[in-house]
Design a protein around this motif. Structure first.
Motif, PDB file in Angstrom:
ATOM      1  N   GLU A   1       0.806  -1.218   0.000  1.00 28.58           N
ATOM      2  CA  GLU A   1       0.000   0.000   0.000  1.00 28.58           C
ATOM      3  C   GLU A   1       0.841   1.272   0.000  1.00 28.58           C
ATOM      4  O   GLU A   1       0.342   2.338  -0.320  1.00 28.58           O
TER       5      GLU A   1
ATOM      6  N   LYS B   1      -0.726   1.990  -5.291  1.00 28.15           N
ATOM      7  CA  LYS B   1      -1.799   2.927  -4.948  1.00 28.15           C
ATOM      8  C   LYS B   1      -2.608   3.296  -6.188  1.00 28.15           C
ATOM      9  O   LYS B   1      -3.829   3.350  -6.159  1.00 28.15           O
TER      10      LYS B   1
ATOM     11  N   SER C   1      -0.819  -8.360   1.024  1.00 31.96           N
ATOM     12  CA  SER C   1       0.305  -7.463   1.259  1.00 31.96           C
ATOM     13  C   SER C   1       1.637  -8.142   0.964  1.00 31.96           C
ATOM     14  O   SER C   1       1.934  -9.210   1.472  1.00 31.96           O
TER      15      SER C   1
END
Length: 92
Positions: free
Chosen positions: A7, A13, A30
């Motif tokens: 992120e 993003k 992630s």
């Protein structure tokens, strides 16, 4: 859609914003390990798998992020970078 990324990454993003803007259902996995350590962790099983394939196998050994996997009726389609993810999201 399963989104593999960090992120904090500007490319991640950008792609996540494209997915979110279309209210497309996606799961973020992630991959927040440092780039210089990523290859070792991925090949040692430190990264989630999709249908029994590691991150490196799923994305043909290209360990850069972001990446995405779309699974429709058991068929896995890989999206290899932010531009490809954004293009896919724009068609939804």
């Amino acid at each position: 859609l399963i989104f593999f990324g960090d992120e904090k990454c500007p490319y991640c993003k950008k792609a996540l914003n494209a997915l979110g803007g279309n209210e497309f259902e996606h799961v973020l996995v992630s991959v927040d390990i440092p780039r210089d350590e990523r290859a070792d962790v991925c090949y040692l099983g430190g990264t989630p798998e999709v249908r029994g394939r590691s991150f490196g196998e799923l994305f043909e050994g290209d360990l850069s992020i972001p990446k995405a996997a779309v699974i429709i009726k058991g068929k896995v389609t890989t999206l290899m970078d932010s531009e490809e993810i954004i293009k896919y999201a724009s068609k939804l």
